[in-house]
Design a protein around this motif. Structure first.
Motif, PDB file in Angstrom:
ATOM      1  N   UNK A  10       0.943  -1.170   0.032  1.00  0.00           N
ATOM      2  CA  UNK A  10       0.031   0.080  -0.027  1.00  0.00           C
ATOM      3  C   UNK A  10       0.979   1.275   0.000  1.00  0.00           C
ATOM      4  N   UNK A  11       1.880   1.154   0.793  1.00  0.00           N
ATOM      5  CA  UNK A  11       2.891   2.651   0.872  1.00  0.00           C
ATOM      6  C   UNK A  11       3.510   2.572  -0.570  1.00  0.00           C
ATOM      7  N   UNK A  12       4.129   1.557  -1.166  1.00  0.00           N
ATOM      8  CA  UNK A  12       4.637   1.629  -2.584  1.00  0.00           C
ATOM      9  C   UNK A  12       3.596   2.266  -3.349  1.00  0.00           C
ATOM     10  N   UNK A  13       2.428   1.765  -3.210  1.00  0.00           N
ATOM     11  CA  UNK A  13       1.510   2.406  -4.176  1.00  0.00           C
ATOM     12  C   UNK A  13       1.196   3.829  -4.093  1.00  0.00           C
ATOM     13  N   UNK A  14       1.287   4.207  -2.526  1.00  0.00           N
ATOM     14  CA  UNK A  14       1.074   5.670  -2.217  1.00  0.00           C
ATOM     15  C   UNK A  14       2.431   6.388  -2.735  1.00  0.00           C
ATOM     16  N   UNK A  15       3.632   5.838  -2.855  1.00  0.00           N
ATOM     17  CA  UNK A  15       4.705   6.602  -3.176  1.00  0.00           C
ATOM     18  C   UNK A  15       4.747   6.714  -4.954  1.00  0.00           C
ATOM     19  N   UNK A  16       4.372   5.609  -5.692  1.00  0.00           N
ATOM     20  CA  UNK A  16       4.146   5.705  -7.185  1.00  0.00           C
ATOM     21  C   UNK A  16       3.025   6.631  -7.437  1.00  0.00           C
ATOM     22  N   UNK A  17       2.089   6.846  -6.475  1.00  0.00           N
ATOM     23  CA  UNK A  17       1.165   7.943  -7.051  1.00  0.00           C
ATOM     24  C   UNK A  17       1.347   9.281  -6.749  1.00  0.00           C
ATOM     25  N   UNK A  18       2.123   9.491  -5.598  1.00  0.00           N
ATOM     26  CA  UNK A  18       2.417  10.863  -5.336  1.00  0.00           C
ATOM     27  C   UNK A  18       3.647  11.363  -6.129  1.00  0.00           C
TER      28      UNK A  18
END
Length: 477
Positions: A140-148
């Motif tokens: 989930x945090x990997x996805x957040x980083x990719x999104x931001x």
């Protein structure tokens, strides 16, 4: 006929369930075991910090602030004191019985084989399922980083398990396999990698504090108890679980160079460092942003920095810090799981292959492969739900047994050498048991049902397999 034939069998079974391993035998096993003693005080401390300081502080603050208000700072202290009661008991027993089995081994020496098995089974739940949950959070945090950072995210089908809108959670598999590779390289190498990751996540939290303190306003702390003492207490109950992991050093009892001296110090030092960091982060966050604006946000720290600076760079840095933090938790908790199963295997309660150590690396290789494979599959394909919530009960049950073990050994073995003694015993261990019981009964009924089902499965395995294959079985035949 049935009475005369079953009575001896029942007697033998009762004797088997109550058989204990003498403390002297446990210490001898530790001194002559196959694991390599390569870890010093700093590495052991980092091990416990690595297992404790993870996704909790990046997520749990946003859940606790709406419950406690500015008094969440005191809630962190209350939760830390609650954890301290059990940490003191862990410190005494870890110095006295420095084995890889942690609370499982302590229960075996004091409460008998059945209770030890139940404790070990709780630790399997605590370590195995919780690390799978943490691995899911890593994705989930990997996805957040990719999104931001890049405006893209992984497709739901490849970043979540079935039942949660996905097919397979590939990021969870990746982080577990990376941790497995590190563990297979050796305890010293794993500890070195963990130390680097711990330094990064501590640095991330210090960076957050440094920025947030520039925006602190005194009025954000008033009223300090908007939701009363009940809210502060409820916040403490929520925050207690962000302290789980301080016992990780006790699973390294047979790989510590000077376990009697260093294990107690590492357990208490790690808890102290984590408590100070938590309180600093809470003061900075509440001081920089009115508590009403937290709104149960999952990424509370990112929300604070983005609000006060209007700069997405800080959200990126915090996401990176969270990814590193969770990676460290996966590594250290996976390590603890393998060492607990190593001890249970050596006692004959689980298959012997799990205690076979590779002659070159000094690592229980089969154990590590099996545990990592199981955790990876669990994280990738199983919606954990209430099973993950039940890890809280499993952890608290094990903590409670450690406090009871201190009381029993103080009475049975008052002459035994102790490099650390719980102060104000028996009051402190009794408070530890009481706190654990209070936390357990504050959890909801559905969690208790899942925990009961897990315990039932464990008892089936014990009576169907372990009770006959125990190394102590010969003494009751």
């Amino acid at each position: 006929m049935s009475t005369t034939s079953t009575s001896p069998a029942r007697g033998r079974l009762a004797t088997a369930m109550l058989r204990r391993k003498p403390v002297t035998d446990l210490v001898a096993e530790a001194d002559h075991g196959p694991l390599k003693r390569s870890l010093g005080l700093s590495q052991l401390t980092m091990l416990s910090i690595g297992a404790t300081l993870g996704s909790g502080i990046f997520v749990v603050l946003g859940e606790a602030v709406p419950v406690a208000g500015p008094a969440v700072v005191v809630s962190f202290v209350l939760a830390g004191i609650t954890a301290l009661f059990s940490a003191l008991s862990y410190a005494e027993l870890a110095g006295m019985i420095p084995l890889s089995g942690s609370s499982y081994s302590y229960a075996y020496a004091t409460l008998g084989e059945l209770v030890a098995w139940v404790c070990g089974w709780c630790l399997v739940l605590e370590y195995g399922v919780s690390v799978a949950s943490v691995a899911v959070g890593w994705g989930q945090y990997v996805n957040e980083l990719l999104h931001v950072a890049f405006g893209v995210t992984l497709p739901d089908a490849l970043s979540g398990p079935p039942g949660d809108g996905g097919l397979v959670n590939i990021p969870a598999i990746v982080v577990v396999l990376l941790a497995m590779v590190l563990l297979l390289s050796g305890a010293k190498e794993s500890a070195r990698a963990n130390a680097i990751m711990v330094a990064v996540k501590i640095g991330t939290l210090i960076l957050f504090c440094a920025i947030a303190f520039t925006a602190v306003r005194a009025q954000n702390f008033t009223p300090f108890l908007p939701l009363g003492l009940a809210g502060m207490s409820a916040g403490g109950a929520k925050l207690f679980f962000s302290y789980i992991g301080f016992d990780a050093a006790s699973t390294a009892g047979e790989e510590a160079r000077n376990p009697q001296r260093d294990l107690p110090r590492a357990i208490l030092l790690s808890l102290g460092i984590v408590t100070v960091l938590y309180c600093l982060v809470a003061v900075a966050a509440i001081g920089a942003l009115p508590w009403q604006q937290f709104g149960d946000k999952q990424a509370a720290l990112s929300h604070v920095l983005t609000t006060i600076t209007s700069n997405p760079l800080w959200a990126i840095l915090l996401a990176i810090g969270a990814i590193v933090a969770i990676s460290s938790v996966v590594l250290t908790v996976l390590y603890g799981q393998t060492r607990i199963l190593f001890a249970m295997s050596r006692d004959g309660l689980v298959p012997k292959s799990l205690s076979t150590v590779h002659p070159k690396t000094g690592v229980p290789r089969t154990n590590t492969l099996v545990v990592s494979g199981f955790v990876a599959v669990l994280a990738a394909f199983v919606p954990l739900g209430k099973l993950a919530d039940a890890t809280s009960i499993g952890t608290l049950f094990a903590f409670g047994l450690v406090n009871v073990a201190v009381l029993i050994l103080r009475k049975r073995r008052p002459e035994a050498e102790r490099t650390f003694r719980v102060p104000f015993s028996p009051v402190t261990p009794i408070l530890g048991v009481a706190c654990c019981a209070y936390m357990m009964f504050s959890l909801d009924g559905a969690t208790w049902i899942v925990f009961g089902a897990w315990m039932l499965l464990g008892l089936v395995i014990y009576f169907g397999y372990s009770v006959r294959r125990s190394r102590l079985a010969e003494s009751v035949r």
